[in-house]
Design an enzyme around this catalytic site. Structure first.
Site, mmCIF file in Angstrom:
data_model
loop_
_atom_site.group_PDB
_atom_site.id
_atom_site.type_symbol
_atom_site.label_atom_id
_atom_site.label_comp_id
_atom_site.label_asym_id
_atom_site.label_seq_id
_atom_site.Cartn_x
_atom_site.Cartn_y
_atom_site.Cartn_z
ATOM 1 N N ASP A 176 31.488 23.031 -27.536
ATOM 2 C CA ASP A 176 30.402 22.090 -27.816
ATOM 3 C C ASP A 176 30.745 21.138 -28.948
ATOM 4 O O ASP A 176 30.285 19.998 -28.960
ATOM 5 C CB ASP A 176 29.111 22.851 -28.108
ATOM 6 C CG ASP A 176 28.463 23.364 -26.838
ATOM 7 O OD1 ASP A 176 27.872 22.549 -26.102
ATOM 8 O OD2 ASP A 176 28.561 24.568 -26.556
ATOM 9 N N HIS A 221 33.799 32.707 -15.623
ATOM 10 C CA HIS A 221 34.204 31.307 -15.504
ATOM 11 C C HIS A 221 34.081 30.882 -14.052
ATOM 12 O O HIS A 221 34.491 31.613 -13.160
ATOM 13 C CB HIS A 221 35.655 31.158 -15.973
ATOM 14 C CG HIS A 221 36.103 29.741 -16.149
ATOM 15 N ND1 HIS A 221 36.223 28.862 -15.099
ATOM 16 C CD2 HIS A 221 36.465 29.054 -17.253
ATOM 17 C CE1 HIS A 221 36.647 27.701 -15.549
ATOM 18 N NE2 HIS A 221 36.803 27.792 -16.850
ATOM 19 N N ARG A 268 24.339 37.542 -26.171
ATOM 20 C CA ARG A 268 24.244 36.185 -26.722
ATOM 21 C C ARG A 268 23.027 35.485 -26.137
ATOM 22 O O ARG A 268 22.731 35.612 -24.948
ATOM 23 C CB ARG A 268 25.500 35.375 -26.414
ATOM 24 C CG ARG A 268 25.449 33.951 -26.996
ATOM 25 C CD ARG A 268 26.778 33.234 -26.842
ATOM 26 N NE ARG A 268 26.986 32.692 -25.514
ATOM 27 C CZ ARG A 268 27.352 31.428 -25.246
ATOM 28 N NH1 ARG A 268 27.529 30.568 -26.237
ATOM 29 N NH2 ARG A 268 27.542 31.028 -24.018
ATOM 30 N N GLU A 274 28.269 25.470 -33.486
ATOM 31 C CA GLU A 274 28.860 24.804 -32.331
ATOM 32 C C GLU A 274 29.053 23.303 -32.506
ATOM 33 O O GLU A 274 30.125 22.785 -32.214
ATOM 34 C CB GLU A 274 28.003 25.073 -31.093
ATOM 35 C CG GLU A 274 27.924 26.564 -30.760
ATOM 36 C CD GLU A 274 27.185 26.824 -29.471
ATOM 37 O OE1 GLU A 274 27.751 26.533 -28.404
ATOM 38 O OE2 GLU A 274 26.038 27.299 -29.527
ATOM 39 N N ARG A 324 37.118 29.993 -27.719
ATOM 40 C CA ARG A 324 38.116 29.140 -27.075
ATOM 41 C C ARG A 324 37.975 29.208 -25.565
ATOM 42 O O ARG A 324 37.741 30.262 -24.994
ATOM 43 C CB ARG A 324 39.539 29.594 -27.437
ATOM 44 C CG ARG A 324 39.950 29.289 -28.846
ATOM 45 C CD ARG A 324 41.116 30.163 -29.288
ATOM 46 N NE ARG A 324 42.206 30.233 -28.318
ATOM 47 C CZ ARG A 324 43.314 29.508 -28.373
ATOM 48 N NH1 ARG A 324 43.464 28.609 -29.329
ATOM 49 N NH2 ARG A 324 44.276 29.656 -27.495
ATOM 50 N N ARG A 377 26.606 22.273 -19.949
ATOM 51 C CA ARG A 377 27.472 23.328 -20.462
ATOM 52 C C ARG A 377 28.895 22.789 -20.595
ATOM 53 O O ARG A 377 29.340 21.928 -19.840
ATOM 54 C CB ARG A 377 27.441 24.546 -19.557
ATOM 55 C CG ARG A 377 26.073 25.197 -19.439
ATOM 56 C CD ARG A 377 26.192 26.598 -18.902
ATOM 57 N NE ARG A 377 26.914 27.433 -19.847
ATOM 58 C CZ ARG A 377 26.337 28.039 -20.891
ATOM 59 N NH1 ARG A 377 25.038 27.920 -21.087
ATOM 60 N NH2 ARG A 377 27.044 28.772 -21.712
#
Length: 934
Positions: free
Chosen positions: A590, A161, A427, A550, A628, A763
């Protein structure tokens, strides 16, 4: 920096303090005053009276703003034209105060829990003790519980993050300050080694002040990997094995001989180094580094524990009778000096074998090795078997108290962490898969233009290819840079599975999954890397294929996609080979960016209902993975409430959820806090699995219809602003620091998936982070007020329709949680500060066109929320956050004003490096203070 003496009487919004409330929070306020005073002394000593006086004036004026004694513009003028080098220490001072306030709040939570326990009150909700009482009252039979918890898993998945940029030194110093404040909580004035606690606090706060909060260079994935792993030594190694043992013992005591939770329920995961969706910095080398570093961390911990055990288990063979198995294990060690110490010899054998294992599987070697030239362990199960021999022997000669200490912790650790430590998910976006697979098919001569095929034709081609063992390409294939890189990454994952075990890379996640072919394209890549074989009677796939739905449209179609892929015998065979387990990931971020807060939350709930029905229809065991974020706009909020708000059947013993950024530090940086948060996840999972927590019964369908209506209205209101208002993107970019999030050295991942200005390509983290920094918090509430107001209306049925919403709020955990989380966001939003950010928009007409809508919807949402809940206080159901807002938010005010000032300067062409650093520091400070900003 000490809190003013009169601030406890001052209101903020609708927050009020009763005498009882003031008395209950006074110890926390004393802690804040102490830490603030020490910080203030440190600022004065280190940066001079001039800086201290400015900081103190800003603090005092911020409280005057809260009491409406002065206008906000008066405070902002303090910073007009401030030199960057003078602004930096002011920003640092308020950032450090936020960090220290976090410590005080965490200590206060422990204090309040201790008060409840001492008073003999029933266990608090969200504790395992409370959950056990609920389970006892439900009178569940062993078969039901065992079936529901088959393959049970609770997995917090650590993700990178951009706001979690703190350096390890800062992290460790904060941890030490927490320990010192805890000693004060228990009445100590000195540490165990005789040091004065207040002097120690001053020393550590001085270290904190003299340590750079953030890195000057852009954060690299290597840094993010290190940051994620630090939580293991900080808390996870101590806490996760303990929680697993506690839960297993508690449930097996209630249902003996049921073998419930024979495998650890709590198992952590990670995305750091495997998540390459929109992040070109993830490479095969990074995957190898991430999995190798995780394995190194696990084995290094085992070496430390084995060394300590060898010191502790000094029993003489002349004084205790050891088991034959222990003797056989010890006899493998022929060192004559330890001939009379069977446990020490046995532990040296284990230590030596594990050293050989480390040499074989690790790229770098930890300390505490013991090279005895012995064969290594092939699997963690072999290591555990030897440790079990020691455990069994100790218990046989009446030494269970020894077996239940360090050895028990190590055995539990090996059970959960293995040689891999945590599972690294891979991913990638479905569009990338599509492009790469098209290239592979063309190179192999299977189909020259795969991209031109429709969905049915694509599925036919992919199924046919998956049914063969033949790889599409050989070693000499000439591939594009993209295709070569993607294959190398998946091969690195295959190597991790081979070296560290199948749990090292448990899942392959497909972002923006919109079709069956999207899932099968991922299968093709796994097949090319040797991770999937569907060609024979015994399919093989240690890595699960996980669709990530999403957008709101994708969530609505998710169950149909799942059923369609399970209708394919080839894919169903793969799922059967994995114990009929199929994981599906749900994207909170999203979907919110796509349709707004209420529409996204309801789309997720509806998707879960549909997926549960599909799982029942197809006979699979469904595991949902919740993507989340920290903020409510990205699925954040209290985890216990969020899990209980899931629809019936959606949990069923298994839960995975992402944990991100400053939320990780807030929840897992310290053992006691980590234990509390991890037990909360497990408690909620058990309750959602074994009890009826929805509470709607026969009235479920009418309730669902109401939410269908509300969600549609909310999405229209949200879309009218975000997707249809001319100039909205320009407003967003100008009125928030979103552009600077990408331009400055924040995180390893680009702010956008693609080089465009479209909201859809941005994003979710920058989208939410930017609105949080500007204190609008738009993703956590916008559109909901309009939906409620339109639904209730103003006609003769208005009171009845309001009654429907009030009834749902009272009875339905989902609806009450949605409103409670929204209230938290609204309490943190501040339209006055948001107005300061709107002034960064040069186009006055655009500014009013967008900001006026935001303010009107904000007011409307608060009004409707109060009508539905019947509460004037937004935080009536969250006293902890109410305390936090009351005590800390005036200290955020200067950070926001300084951020606006520095943004204006940076955008006007000021290239002073200190201006850029100041912006980054304000972002970090606000994220620290808000605790869930992104």
């Amino acid at each position: 920096m000490a809190d003013g003496p009169d601030t406890a009487l001052a209101p903020i919004g609708s927050v009020r303090r009763t005498q009882v409330g003031r008395e209950a929070t006074e110890p926390m306020r004393e802690d804040i005053r102490l830490l603030g005073a020490i910080l203030g002394d440190t600022v004065r000593e280190q940066s001079g009276d001039d800086v201290f006086d400015l900081v103190e004036k800003a603090r005092v004026e911020s409280f005057r703003v809260r009491r409406s004694e002065i206008d906000r513009a008066d405070l902002s003028r303090l910073f007009d034209g401030i030199e960057a080098k003078r602004a930096i220490p002011v920003i640092r001072a308020f950032t450090h105060f936020a960090l220290l306030a976090n410590v005080a709040e965490d200590i206060h939570r422990e204090r309040r829990r201790a008060v409840h326990v001492a008073a003999g009150e029933p266990p608090q909700h969200s504790t395992l003790a409370a959950t056990y009482l609920k389970l006892d009252g439900a009178e569940l039979d062993a078969a039901t519980v065992a079936d529901a918890l088959e393959g049970a898993l609770v997995s917090p998945v650590i993700t990178a993050h951009p706001t979690e940029t703190r350096r390890r030194t800062v992290f460790d110093t904060q941890h030490r300050i927490t320990e010192l404040m805890r000693m004060r909580l228990f009445g100590w004035t000195e540490t165990e080694d005789g040091r004065n606690i207040e002097i120690e606090l001053r020393r550590h706060i001085l270290v904190l002040w003299q340590t750079a909060l953030i890195r000057l260079s852009r954060l690299k994935i290597q840094d993010e990997i290190e940051t994620g792993l630090r939580y293991y030594s900080a808390a996870f190694f101590e806490v996760i094995p303990k929680v697993n043992a506690e839960v297993r013992a508690a449930l097996q005591a209630r249902w003996p001989d049921s073998h419930i939770l024979d495998q650890p329920i709590l198992r952590p995961g990670s995305w750091i180094g495997g998540d390459r969706d929109g992040n070109p910095n993830v490479t095969a080398d990074v995957v190898r580094l991430a999995t190798g570093s995780a394995a190194y961390t696990a084995l290094a911990q085992y070496f430390v524990e084995l060394t300590a055990l060898e010191q502790e288990l000094s029993m003489s063979g002349r004084l205790v009778k050891v088991s034959d198995e222990l003797s056989a294990l010890a006899d493998t060690c022929t060192e004559p000096a330890r001939a009379d110490e069977p446990y020490r010899r046995a532990l040296r054998v284990i230590h030596g074998r594990l050293t050989t294992t480390a040499a074989a599987i690790l790229d770098r070697q930890p300390g505490h090795r013991l090279d005895l030239g012995m064969p290594g362990y092939e699997t963690p199960a072999e290591l555990l078997a030897d440790l079990d021999v020691i455990d069994g022997s100790l218990r046989a000669h009446g030494s269970a108290v020894l077996a239940d200490d360090r050895l028990a912790r190590l055995r539990e650790a090996v059970r959960v962490f293995g040689f891999h430590l945590s599972g690294l998910d891979m991913r990638q976006n479905s569009e990338v898969h599509e492009e790469v697979v098209a290239e592979l098919l063309a190179w192999a001569g299977v189909h020259s233009d795969y991209l031109s095929l429709d969905e049915a034709e694509r599925v036919e081609v992919l199924v046919t290819e998956l049914a063969t063992r033949r790889p599409l390409i050989g070693p000499g294939a000439e591939l594009s840079e993209l295709a070569a890189k993607e294959l190398d990454i998946v091969r690195a994952g295959a190597r991790a599975v081979q070296v560290f075990g199948p749990q090292a890379v448990p899942n392959y996640i497909i972002s923006m999954c919109q079709s069956v072919s999207d899932m099968l394209e991922a299968a093709i890549l796994l097949k090319e890397a040797g991770l999937l074989d569907a060609s024979g009677e015994r399919p093989y796939s240690p890595v699960g294929i996980v669709p990530l739905f999403e957008t709101i449209d994708d969530l609505q179609r998710g169950s149909a996609i799942l059923e369609a892929v399970l209708d394919l015998p080839l894919y169903r065979g793969l799922v059967t080979a994995r114990g009929d387990h199929q994981e599906v990931m749900l994207g909170y971020s999203d979907s919110n960016k796509d349709g707004g807060y209420l529409a996204a939350n309801w789309a997720l709930y509806r998707a879960e209902l549909d997926l549960v029905e599909s799982a029942q229809k197809t006979g699979i065991r469904l595991r949902l993975f919740h993507g989340r974020g920290g903020t409510v706009g990205r699925g954040g909020g209290p985890s216990y409430d969020a899990i209980l708000a899931q629809p019936p059947g959606a949990v069923k013993g298994s839960l995975r959820l992402t944990e991100q950024g400053e939320i990780i530090a807030a929840k897992y940086a310290e053992p006691r806090i980590a234990h509390r948060n991890l037990e909360t996840l497990v408690a909620a999972t058990l309750e959602s699995t074994l009890l009826d927590v929805e509470g709607l019964g026969d009235t479920a369908e009418p309730a669902y219809e109401v939410l269908d209506d509300l969600a549609a209205r909310a999405q229209r209101a949200y879309s009218e602003l975000v997707h249809e208002t001319p100039g909205f993107v320009e407003y967003f970019k100008a009125s928030t620091p979103v552009s600077e999030i990408g331009a400055l050295n924040i995180g390893s991942r680009p702010a956008s998936r693609k080089p465009t200005t479209a909201i859809s390509d941005l994003r979710a983290i920058p989208w939410v982070l930017a609105w949080s920094q500007s204190r609008v918090m738009l993703p956590g509430w916008y559109g909901t007020g309009t939906a409620f107001q339109e639904y209730v209306g103003d006609g003769p049925d208005a009171e009845a329709r309001l009654g429907v919403l009030r009834d749902l709020y009272a009875r339905w955990p989902f609806f009450s949680t949605v409103l409670s989380n929204m209230a938290q966001v609204l309490a943190k939003a501040d339209m006055g500060l948001a107005a300061r950010y709107s002034e960064l928009v040069d186009d006055e007409a655009l500014r009013h066109r967008v900001f006026d809508k935001i303010v009107a919807e904000h007011d409307r949402t608060i009004e409707m929320l109060k009508l539905i809940t019947g509460q004037d206080d937004l935080l009536a159901d969250n006293p902890a956050l109410a305390r936090s807002v009351f005590n800390r938010f005036p200290y955020l005010e200067p950070l926001n004003h300084l951020q606006v000032e520095l943004l204006r300067r940076y955008r006007s062409g000021d290239e002073d490096e200190l201006v850029q650093r100041g912006i980054l520091l304000t972002m970090s400070g606000l994220a620290t203070a808000l605790r869930n900003s992104g």
